[in-house]
Design a protein around this motif. Structure first.
Motif, PDB file in Angstrom:
ATOM      1  N   GLY A 190      38.395  47.705  52.470  1.00 27.62           N
ATOM      2  CA  GLY A 190      37.291  46.803  52.149  1.00 27.62           C
ATOM      3  C   GLY A 190      37.477  46.147  50.800  1.00 27.62           C
ATOM      4  N   ALA A 191      38.452  45.228  50.688  1.00 29.99           N
ATOM      5  CA  ALA A 191      38.757  44.596  49.402  1.00 29.99           C
ATOM      6  C   ALA A 191      37.512  43.956  48.800  1.00 29.99           C
ATOM      7  N   HIS A 192      37.188  44.376  47.594  1.00 30.02           N
ATOM      8  CA  HIS A 192      35.965  43.949  46.911  1.00 30.02           C
ATOM      9  C   HIS A 192      36.256  42.933  45.811  1.00 30.02           C
ATOM     10  N   SER A 193      37.353  43.130  45.084  1.00 34.62           N
ATOM     11  CA  SER A 193      37.763  42.234  44.005  1.00 34.62           C
ATOM     12  C   SER A 193      39.269  42.370  43.839  1.00 34.62           C
ATOM     13  N   ILE A 194      39.931  41.283  43.398  1.00 36.08           N
ATOM     14  CA  ILE A 194      41.395  41.276  43.319  1.00 36.08           C
ATOM     15  C   ILE A 194      41.865  40.578  42.050  1.00 36.08           C
ATOM     16  N   ASP A 195      43.073  40.919  41.621  1.00 34.55           N
ATOM     17  CA  ASP A 195      43.813  40.176  40.612  1.00 34.55           C
ATOM     18  C   ASP A 195      45.257  40.656  40.668  1.00 34.55           C
ATOM     19  N   TRP A 196      46.124  40.082  39.835  1.00 36.08           N
ATOM     20  CA  TRP A 196      47.549  40.364  39.903  1.00 36.08           C
ATOM     21  C   TRP A 196      48.103  40.837  38.567  1.00 36.08           C
ATOM     22  N   LEU A 197      49.003  41.798  38.636  1.00 37.95           N
ATOM     23  CA  LEU A 197      49.782  42.207  37.477  1.00 37.95           C
ATOM     24  C   LEU A 197      50.826  41.134  37.171  1.00 37.95           C
ATOM     25  N   PRO A 198      51.354  41.115  35.952  1.00 32.61           N
ATOM     26  CA  PRO A 198      52.360  40.101  35.607  1.00 32.61           C
ATOM     27  C   PRO A 198      53.584  40.112  36.514  1.00 32.61           C
ATOM     28  N   ASP A 199      53.906  41.268  37.113  1.00 33.43           N
ATOM     29  CA  ASP A 199      55.085  41.329  37.980  1.00 33.43           C
ATOM     30  C   ASP A 199      54.788  40.888  39.416  1.00 33.43           C
ATOM     31  N   GLY A 200      53.558  40.418  39.679  1.00 35.74           N
ATOM     32  CA  GLY A 200      53.220  39.876  40.982  1.00 35.74           C
ATOM     33  C   GLY A 200      52.580  40.839  41.953  1.00 35.74           C
ATOM     34  N   ARG A 201      52.427  42.109  41.596  1.00 37.29           N
ATOM     35  CA  ARG A 201      51.754  43.047  42.483  1.00 37.29           C
ATOM     36  C   ARG A 201      50.237  42.866  42.394  1.00 37.29           C
ATOM     37  N   MET A 202      49.598  42.880  43.553  1.00 33.88           N
ATOM     38  CA  MET A 202      48.157  42.661  43.603  1.00 33.88           C
ATOM     39  C   MET A 202      47.400  43.965  43.385  1.00 33.88           C
ATOM     40  N   LEU A 203      46.340  43.887  42.589  1.00 40.79           N
ATOM     41  CA  LEU A 203      45.413  44.992  42.402  1.00 40.79           C
ATOM     42  C   LEU A 203      44.172  44.729  43.232  1.00 40.79           C
ATOM     43  N   ILE A 204      43.660  45.775  43.858  1.00 37.94           N
ATOM     44  CA  ILE A 204      42.501  45.656  44.733  1.00 37.94           C
ATOM     45  C   ILE A 204      41.454  46.680  44.322  1.00 37.94           C
ATOM     46  N   VAL A 205      40.253  46.205  44.039  1.00 36.91           N
ATOM     47  CA  VAL A 205      39.104  47.102  43.892  1.00 36.91           C
ATOM     48  C   VAL A 205      38.540  47.314  45.290  1.00 36.91           C
ATOM     49  N   PRO A 206      38.631  48.530  45.845  1.00 36.02           N
ATOM     50  CA  PRO A 206      38.183  48.750  47.217  1.00 36.02           C
ATOM     51  C   PRO A 206      36.684  48.989  47.295  1.00 36.02           C
ATOM     52  N   LYS A 207      36.127  48.559  48.397  1.00 36.53           N
ATOM     53  CA  LYS A 207      34.723  48.877  48.668  1.00 36.53           C
ATOM     54  C   LYS A 207      34.586  50.353  49.020  1.00 36.53           C
ATOM     55  N   ASN A 208      35.517  50.845  49.795  1.00 40.60           N
ATOM     56  CA  ASN A 208      35.487  52.238  50.234  1.00 40.60           C
ATOM     57  C   ASN A 208      36.267  53.090  49.239  1.00 40.60           C
ATOM     58  N   THR A 209      35.568  53.703  48.328  1.00 41.74           N
ATOM     59  CA  THR A 209      36.223  54.363  47.198  1.00 41.74           C
ATOM     60  C   THR A 209      36.908  55.669  47.569  1.00 41.74           C
ATOM     61  N   ASP A 210      36.746  56.133  48.814  1.00 42.97           N
ATOM     62  CA  ASP A 210      37.469  57.341  49.182  1.00 42.97           C
ATOM     63  C   ASP A 210      38.971  57.094  49.244  1.00 42.97           C
ATOM     64  N   ARG A 211      39.392  55.813  49.274  1.00 46.23           N
ATOM     65  CA  ARG A 211      40.813  55.490  49.229  1.00 46.23           C
ATOM     66  C   ARG A 211      41.321  55.353  47.790  1.00 46.23           C
ATOM     67  N   GLY A 212      40.439  55.487  46.818  1.00 43.81           N
ATOM     68  CA  GLY A 212      40.804  55.298  45.417  1.00 43.81           C
ATOM     69  C   GLY A 212      39.997  54.165  44.827  1.00 43.81           C
ATOM     70  N   ARG A 213      39.750  54.226  43.534  1.00 44.97           N
ATOM     71  CA  ARG A 213      38.882  53.225  42.904  1.00 44.97           C
ATOM     72  C   ARG A 213      39.620  51.954  42.490  1.00 44.97           C
ATOM     73  N   LEU A 214      40.926  52.019  42.377  1.00 43.51           N
ATOM     74  CA  LEU A 214      41.726  50.836  42.098  1.00 43.51           C
ATOM     75  C   LEU A 214      43.082  51.040  42.743  1.00 43.51           C
ATOM     76  N   LEU A 215      43.452  50.107  43.626  1.00 43.35           N
ATOM     77  CA  LEU A 215      44.684  50.229  44.389  1.00 43.35           C
ATOM     78  C   LEU A 215      45.670  49.142  43.993  1.00 43.35           C
TER      79      LEU A 215
END
Length: 298
Positions: A53-78
């Protein structure tokens, strides 16, 4: 400014728009997906995992995407790895819960914000009580915070007492962070130290209804104002441009080939059933007087 034109409609609620790699990327709440949209309106679902449940996104300088998940049982930042796998990003055990928005600055520092309370039940109770008390002054309100995750993976809280934190921008020189305090109707600024910590908290502009925000090369910020409009605001609160919409603006992002297109994700908001009923989410586009600057959006 030109009249807003509809690039895409039939969405749930669009949020966290980012201009990245020649397209507008955003989270489509309700459908638990990330969509990338060409300037001509061609859309591609680039990430779809309901259990995240992607809630918010942005990218690291190396191009990998960070995802704030809606369902936090998968982790709070992926973090989305090049092979498509999702992994937790950093050790966040020392931070409060309830992540909301994210921005990565020009040095690779990751700022996340949030508040540890359940928003929809809180809002429903406030509406049942009559909305006589400002939301951030209610006894059941929990103030929010900003946390920093440095490129070496260390995480710490760098600000607190935020009246429902939403969108953030970082200036092109990496020296100022501005955050939308939605419940207070305020844009609040902090100085950023070389180690990423925040200080010198101050009101940047007030009398707004800020959510997701975007900065331009003249130092102005695009933000929502009131229930339906978006505005270009100067530090101190002067409104330089104002655009009326026919539905609520959830977030703004400057982008396009020259950075002079303002994209707005907008939708009708029903707090009692946000994802039921008609699908009113749209992506709007209009010409802007100055190109994007700072982060997100590089």
């Amino acid at each position: 400014m030109t009249t807003p034109r509809v690039l895409l409609d039939g969405l749930g609620i669009g949020e966290s728009p980012r201009w990245h790699d020649g397209r507008l990327w955003f989270c489509n709440w309700g459908d638990d997906e990330v969509i990338a949209l060409d300037p001509d309106g061609r859309a591609e679902v680039v990430f779809s995992e309901p259990e995240v449940g992607a809630h918010s996104i942005d990218w690291l300088p190396d191009g990998r995407m960070l995802i704030v998940p809606k369902n936090t049982d998968r982790g709070r930042l992926l973090r989305l790895e090049p092979d498509g796998s999702l992994v937790p990003h950093a050790d966040l055990s020392g931070l409060p819960s309830g992540f909301n928005e994210i921005v990565v600055d020009g040095r690779g520092n990751v700022y996340v914000n949030g508040a540890d309370f359940d928003f929809l039940p809180f809002l429903e109770k406030a509406m049942a009580d009559g909305m006589d008390t400002p939301l951030h002054e209610r006894p059941d309100f929990v103030p929010g915070y900003i946390a920093l995750i440095t490129p070496d993976g260390r995480a710490r809280q760098v600000a607190d007492g935020i009246a429902f934190p939403n969108g953030m921008v970082v200036s092109p020189d990496n020296r100022t962070l501005i955050i939308a305090e939605s419940f207070a109707g305020t844009l609040t600024a902090f100085d950023i130290a070389p180690d990423g910590s925040l200080s010198n908290r101050r009101t940047w502009a007030d009398g707004l209804g800020p959510d997701g925000i975007s900065m331009d090369s003249e130092g102005a910020v695009w933000t929502s104002v009131g229930e339906r409009d978006v505005a270009r605001v100067r530090e101190g609160g002067e409104v330089l441009e104002r655009v009326e919409l026919d539905r609520g603006a959830f977030a703004c992002m400057l982008g396009g080939a020259d950075g002079r297109t303002l994209f707005v994700v907008a939708a009708e908001w029903n707090p009692f059933d946000p994802f039921g009923g008609p699908r009113t989410g749209q992506v709007l586009a209009m010409d802007a007087p100055a190109p994007r600057a700072g982060w997100p959006g590089h």
